[in-house]
Design an enzyme around this catalytic site. Structure first.
Site, PDB file in Angstrom:
ATOM      1  N   HIS A  65      -5.439   0.089   1.095  1.00 23.99           N
ATOM      2  CA  HIS A  65      -6.041  -1.197   1.480  1.00 23.99           C
ATOM      3  C   HIS A  65      -7.207  -1.028   2.446  1.00 23.99           C
ATOM      4  CE1 HIS A  65      -3.530  -0.742   5.095  1.00 23.99           C
ATOM      5  NE2 HIS A  65      -4.260  -1.684   5.643  1.00 23.99           N
TER       6      HIS A  65
ATOM      7  N   GLU B  45       1.311   2.431  13.134  1.00 27.79           N
ATOM      8  CA  GLU B  45       0.267   2.328  12.108  1.00 27.79           C
ATOM      9  C   GLU B  45      -0.839   1.501  12.742  1.00 27.79           C
ATOM     10  OE1 GLU B  45      -2.184   1.066  10.265  1.00 27.79           O
ATOM     11  OE2 GLU B  45      -1.082  -0.040   8.721  1.00 27.79           O
TER      12      GLU B  45
ATOM     13  N   GLU C 266     -11.028  -2.978  14.801  1.00 29.39           N
ATOM     14  CA  GLU C 266      -9.809  -3.758  15.095  1.00 29.39           C
ATOM     15  C   GLU C 266      -8.582  -2.864  15.264  1.00 29.39           C
ATOM     16  OE1 GLU C 266      -9.103  -6.976  12.354  1.00 29.39           O
ATOM     17  OE2 GLU C 266     -10.346  -8.330  13.550  1.00 29.39           O
TER      18      GLU C 266
ATOM     19  N   ASP D 136       0.869  -1.171   0.000  1.00 25.73           N
ATOM     20  CA  ASP D 136       0.000   0.000   0.000  1.00 25.73           C
ATOM     21  C   ASP D 136       0.912   1.229   0.000  1.00 25.73           C
ATOM     22  OD1 ASP D 136      -1.648   2.158   0.604  1.00 25.73           O
ATOM     23  OD2 ASP D 136      -2.951   0.992   1.920  1.00 25.73           O
TER      24      ASP D 136
ATOM     25  N   GLY E 298       3.144  -1.854  17.740  1.00 28.48           N
ATOM     26  CA  GLY E 298       2.617  -2.754  16.711  1.00 28.48           C
ATOM     27  C   GLY E 298       3.536  -2.748  15.502  1.00 28.48           C
TER      28      GLY E 298
END
Length: 336
Positions: free
Chosen positions: A274, A125, A134, A32, A59
């Site tokens: 995405h 991100e 989520e 992406d 993350g």
């Protein structure tokens, strides 16, 4: 009952983290270009902010953002991820000869202990579909409150949910009307299910009937977790005479700390990402004339069964002087 509920939530958490074990999801994110180049530019174009700084990557996944930070001059980067992709990330860091600058820790941000008291910059991100589905934003906010030094920076630092209405009769018939007659049988009980599940898809900009409107801005320096459950009003103004079959939502992301601010959008007017757009089909078709307004309320709350899922409610009313076109409704959706 409480034990069963706890086990369900635990299973949902495990499923969420395990979904990031597979390389396919990381391939999609890395490819992406809007997403990845926005982060790259925000970091590379601001080396004066990253030079000799301690950075936390929440993350971290494959560690691409951690490596961007090192290239920009960071003194050290701590990357945290719960999924097993971190094992591959360690190999990636090593083959790029950055193991002395990047420390990768597997675990939940809320449960691990960093080897430093404070960090100068947090990069992450964290965004999901519809921004908050989520998403890891709760975790980023925990990291902010626990580790970010006074005056520290967050990349990105602002996100905004936008809405618009679209004409989408042909596709709605294909996705929703299909259940009225399935090989000669009435499958309408599944029609309600189909209507209650928002569709994540790419919307043609030409299908947009109304002006877009920003409905929910988030400032990552100040927002608190309870505020992520929200109910906000919206007003959509028709650009032309048309029919409306659905409302859509997307988000914009801002890196406000940059010398020259960097932003990207996931809207139908922008280059593909995405995240695409989130489509909320209405039960009825609205017939609108140019200049008329649809007023309503967008409500979003984490599901009680799984905080990463969302319960979304849209209430709306078409404001028109013609009684024959008067329309109002309330639709409930589940993103799970």
């Amino acid at each position: 009952m409480t034990d069963a509920f706890s086990k369900l939530k635990e299973h949902s958490e495990i499923h969420y983290f395990q979904s990031y074990n597979h390389h396919g999801i990381h391939e999609e994110m890395l490819k992406d270009e809007v997403r990845t180049n926005s982060y790259k530019n925000a970091i590379y174009q601001n080396k004066h902010l990253f030079k000799d700084k301690i950075v936390l990557d929440v993350g971290c996944g494959t560690s691409i953002l951690s490596m961007f930070a090192v290239q920009a001059g960071a003194k050290h980067v701590y990357g945290i991820d719960m999924s097993t992709i971190i094992e591959k990330a360690r190999e990636i860091v090593k083959v790029n000869k950055m193991e002395d600058k990047i420390t990768l820790i597997q675990g939940k941000m809320e449960e691990i202990e960093l080897p430093v008291d404070k960090v100068d910059i947090i990069i992450s991100e964290w965004m999901g579909y519809f921004l908050l589905y989520e998403s890891m934003l709760d975790t980023v906010l925990y990291a902010r409150d626990r580790y970010l030094a006074p005056g520290g920076l967050i990349f990105p630092d602002r996100a905004t949910i936008h809405m618009a209405a679209i004409e989408d009769g042909e596709y709605k018939e294909e996705k929703i009307g299909f259940w009225d007659n399935v090989y000669g049988f009435d499958f309408s009980p599944l029609k309600d299910t189909a209507l209650s599940e928002p569709l994540v898809d790419t919307v043609d900009f030409k299908a947009v009937v109304t002006d877009p409107v920003a409905v929910f801005p988030i400032d990552l320096y100040t927002v608190q977790p309870p505020e992520l459950a929200f109910s906000v009003p919206f007003t959509l103004t028709a650009r032309r005479d048309d029919f409306i079959h659905a409302l859509i939502a997307w988000f914009d992301i801002d890196f406000g700390a940059c010398h020259k601010p960097i932003r990207f959008s996931t809207g139908p007017h922008a280059k593909y990402t995405h995240w695409k757009q989130t489509v909320f089909y209405l039960r009825e078709v609205l017939t609108v004339k140019e200049g008329e307004q649809i007023k309503g309320t967008l409500t979003s709350r984490p599901s009680k069964a799984n905080k990463r899922d969302l319960d979304v409610t849209i209430e709306y009313q078409l404001e028109t002087a013609e009684a024959s076109r008067d329309a109002r409704g309330r639709c409930e959706y589940k993103m799970c």
